[in-house]
Design a protein around this motif. Structure first.
Motif, PDB file in Angstrom:
ATOM      1  N   ARG A  44      31.420  86.032 106.270  1.00 15.70           N
ATOM      2  CA  ARG A  44      30.533  84.813 106.260  1.00 15.70           C
ATOM      3  C   ARG A  44      31.188  84.060 105.128  1.00 15.70           C
ATOM      4  O   ARG A  44      31.846  82.854 105.570  1.00 15.70           O
ATOM      5  N   TRP A 187      26.648  73.048 112.694  1.00 14.12           N
ATOM      6  CA  TRP A 187      27.979  73.323 112.901  1.00 14.12           C
ATOM      7  C   TRP A 187      28.162  74.643 113.633  1.00 14.12           C
ATOM      8  O   TRP A 187      27.429  75.669 113.282  1.00 14.12           O
ATOM      9  N   VAL A 189      30.218  77.875 114.024  1.00 19.54           N
ATOM     10  CA  VAL A 189      31.364  78.502 113.060  1.00 19.54           C
ATOM     11  C   VAL A 189      31.950  79.762 114.222  1.00 19.54           C
ATOM     12  O   VAL A 189      31.160  80.409 114.686  1.00 19.54           O
ATOM     13  N   ASP A 191      34.589  82.857 113.991  1.00 21.59           N
ATOM     14  CA  ASP A 191      35.372  83.687 113.286  1.00 21.59           C
ATOM     15  C   ASP A 191      36.510  84.394 114.208  1.00 21.59           C
ATOM     16  O   ASP A 191      35.910  85.095 115.361  1.00 21.59           O
ATOM     17  N   GLN A 207      40.716  69.783 107.203  1.00 21.50           N
ATOM     18  CA  GLN A 207      39.551  69.136 107.879  1.00 21.50           C
ATOM     19  C   GLN A 207      39.843  67.937 108.565  1.00 21.50           C
ATOM     20  O   GLN A 207      40.760  67.080 108.156  1.00 21.50           O
ATOM     21  N   THR A 216      36.868  71.773 111.288  1.00 20.38           N
ATOM     22  CA  THR A 216      37.381  72.496 110.028  1.00 20.38           C
ATOM     23  C   THR A 216      38.041  73.793 110.734  1.00 20.38           C
ATOM     24  O   THR A 216      37.808  74.432 111.578  1.00 20.38           O
ATOM     25  N   ARG A 226      39.450  80.970 111.022  1.00 25.36           N
ATOM     26  CA  ARG A 226      38.000  80.328 111.142  1.00 25.36           C
ATOM     27  C   ARG A 226      38.189  78.930 111.561  1.00 25.36           C
ATOM     28  O   ARG A 226      38.994  78.406 110.956  1.00 25.36           O
ATOM     29  N   TRP A 227      37.118  78.524 112.632  1.00 29.62           N
ATOM     30  CA  TRP A 227      37.272  77.076 113.029  1.00 29.62           C
ATOM     31  C   TRP A 227      35.618  76.846 112.939  1.00 29.62           C
ATOM     32  O   TRP A 227      34.827  77.861 113.259  1.00 29.62           O
ATOM     33  N   GLU A 228      35.156  75.826 112.525  1.00 29.42           N
ATOM     34  CA  GLU A 228      33.941  75.337 112.518  1.00 29.42           C
ATOM     35  C   GLU A 228      34.041  73.828 113.335  1.00 29.42           C
ATOM     36  O   GLU A 228      34.686  73.084 112.830  1.00 29.42           O
ATOM     37  N   ARG A 264      30.525  84.283 116.441  1.00 30.74           N
ATOM     38  CA  ARG A 264      30.144  82.768 116.844  1.00 30.74           C
ATOM     39  C   ARG A 264      28.674  82.465 116.329  1.00 30.74           C
ATOM     40  O   ARG A 264      27.728  83.535 116.505  1.00 30.74           O
ATOM     41  N   TYR A 267      25.164  77.149 112.521  1.00 34.08           N
ATOM     42  CA  TYR A 267      24.447  76.902 111.345  1.00 34.08           C
ATOM     43  C   TYR A 267      24.133  75.130 110.917  1.00 34.08           C
ATOM     44  O   TYR A 267      25.007  74.807 111.481  1.00 34.08           O
TER      45      TYR A 267
END
Length: 497
Positions: A44, A187, A189, A191, A207, A216, A226-228, A264, A267
């Motif tokens: 996280r 967003w 998220v 992983d 960013q 992100t 990780r992508w956001e 996935r 948030y």
């Protein structure tokens, strides 16, 4: 059945576990309860700064984390065309604390390490699968009702500390309101685990400030990324979380076939701060006290700083070395730091989250007007303490090393330090402090960092959370420290003269 402890900690994530270690290492009896029955297996939090790594080292968690982390080489903000808007770069391999300026880490590794450390502290009872049902104030402390696997029981404690996250039960029962700073963005998220033995796609945190879709991209622990992705108007969490949509989103940055999706989740990034962090015997730490957008990577870092600020104060009050007024210093010392970080995170978030093409073009033009070299800055330094220290104090004490080759923190542990040039004077001062300050001989200082802090003074007093309390004559420093313990106020700079 009723049990007793000095402190009841609700929530055994990284903040609650670090707090339990700090308290237990100082002999405080702790019952720490956690609703879940095991460590959440997926990452996280992703980022630890060097100060937090140092504090986690004091809690016994940094070594395992450092083996499952990688330093961040730069943190860059680029527009839709890939042009650098601004960036941040560490000034060396290691910060003055002896740890990398920024490390991308694996949260489950940290949690396992801290819980292993708790297992070796006899005065701490860590209970998984136990949840807080209710509590009420009683006799200067609290009595809590806890639901465990074998039924409900009561815990009587002098203090209850809510480390139970953004939806904190402790905070809700206490009726503590939140100050909403006005940032609320959804967003997605993602992983991922990298296939074929690949350890990293990049060492750069990125960013992508593209109004078409802000993104992100962050290297995580080795072998993870990780992508956001910001949700666009009209999109739903269900729509963006399908396998097909994930592959479409990731494709501009990596071959989806080279990744396994580990997590996935959608948030809402918030900026919230509790109006009160202490209400009698009730205290809040970590996400229970504050939540911030992730653009500074300071959420977990801030929670660990809370724990490091709070634990030694509680122990001093319990042992009669300090008055309860000392606990009133917790929020005034920590909240300005949190508000500063949250404000910067909101500013960065608004920069990233711009979806209006004309506003984005104006943003880009203003930032690109500077030469590119001027847009790359040293890694962001965070403010020190503004209160709870003498005039000239408040900075983070460097880690100078020790004659044995070990870190000063290894030798001293989580305790206040009195570093002095004159062993006799220090010994007298230390005796007067009643054991509240750890005496340390003057340390090797090859890079002159301690000398710069002391500026010719004969002694330096460092708080357990590793902020410099002040420099001056050893007896005067100890007297000022004792006054601070009694009142929670450090208003006698002349005492350090």
């Amino acid at each position: 059945m009723r049990e007793e402890a000095d402190v009841l900690i609700v929530g055994l994530g990284p903040v609650g576990a670090a707090l339990a270690v700090y308290l237990g290492s100082r002999g405080v009896s702790v019952i720490a309860i956690e609703r879940d029955t095991g460590v959440y297996p997926l990452p996280r939090a992703a980022h630890l700064d060097h100060e937090t790594m140092r504090l986690l080292h004091l809690a016994g968690g940094a070594e395992a984390v450092s083996k499952a982390s990688q330093p961040l080489s730069t943190y860059e903000f680029r527009n839709g065309a890939g042009e650098l808007l601004m960036g941040f770069r560490p000034e060396g391999d290691l910060a003055p604390t002896g740890w990398p300026a920024s490390s991308m880490f694996h949260q489950p590794t940290l949690e396992h390490a801290l819980r292993d450390r708790l297992g070796g502290i006899s005065c701490v009872s860590a209970r998984l699968g136990h949840a807080l049902s209710a509590y009420e104030e009683s006799g200067g402390g609290i009595v809590a009702t806890v639901a465990g696997p074998e039924g409900a029981y009561e815990v009587a404690a002098r203090f209850i500390i809510g480390c139970d996250g953004g939806n904190s039960m402790v905070r809700r029962i206490a009726g503590i309101a939140l100050d909403d700073l006005g940032f609320d963005e959804p967003w997605l998220v993602i992983d991922t685990v990298l296939k074929n033995g690949v350890t990293r796609l990049s060492t750069i945190g990125m960013q992508h400030c593209d109004p078409a879709r802000p993104v992100t991209s962050m290297p995580m622990a080795p072998g993870r990324h990780r992508w956001e992705f910001m949700l666009m108007p009209g999109e739903t969490p269900e729509e963006v979380s399908t396998d097909a949509k994930l592959a479409e989103l990731v494709a501009p940055f990596a071959d989806p076939a080279s990744l396994d999706i580990e997590r996935r989740a959608v948030y809402r990034f918030h900026a919230l701060i509790a109006k009160t962090w202490r209400k009698g015997p009730v205290l809040l730490a970590g996400d229970a006290a504050h939540q911030m957008p992730p653009f500074m990577g300071q959420g977990l870092c801030s929670g660990v700083r809370d724990a490091a600020n709070l634990a030694w104060k509680i122990e001093a009050v319990l042992r009669g070395r300090a008055e309860t007024a000392l606990l009133d210093s917790y929020q005034p010392e920590r909240e300005p730091h949190v508000r500063m970080i949250t404000g910067m995170a909101v500013m960065m978030g608004k920069l990233v989250c711009t979806q209006n093409a004309e506003e984005a073009a104006a943003r880009d033009a203003g930032m690109l007007a500077q030469p590119e070299a001027a847009r790359m800055n040293p890694m962001i330094g965070l403010d020190g303490l503004k209160s709870g220290v003498l005039a000239g104090g408040g900075s983070v004490c460097p880690e100078p090393g020790h004659e044995s080759g070990r870190r000063l923190d290894d030798e001293a542990g989580y305790a206040a330090l009195l570093i002095t040039r004159d062993a006799c004077a220090a010994s007298r001062a230390f005796g007067d402090a009643g054991g509240a300050v750890l005496l340390s001989a003057l340390l090797p200082d090859a890079e002159g960092r301690l000398a710069a802090l002391m500026q010719g003074a004969p002694a330096l007093l460092v708080r357990p959370d590793r902020y410099v309390f002040g420099a001056g004559e050893a007896p005067a420093l100890v007297a000022a420290w004792q006054a601070y313990l009694a009142t929670g106020l450090a208003e006698a700079p002349s005492a350090a003269a």
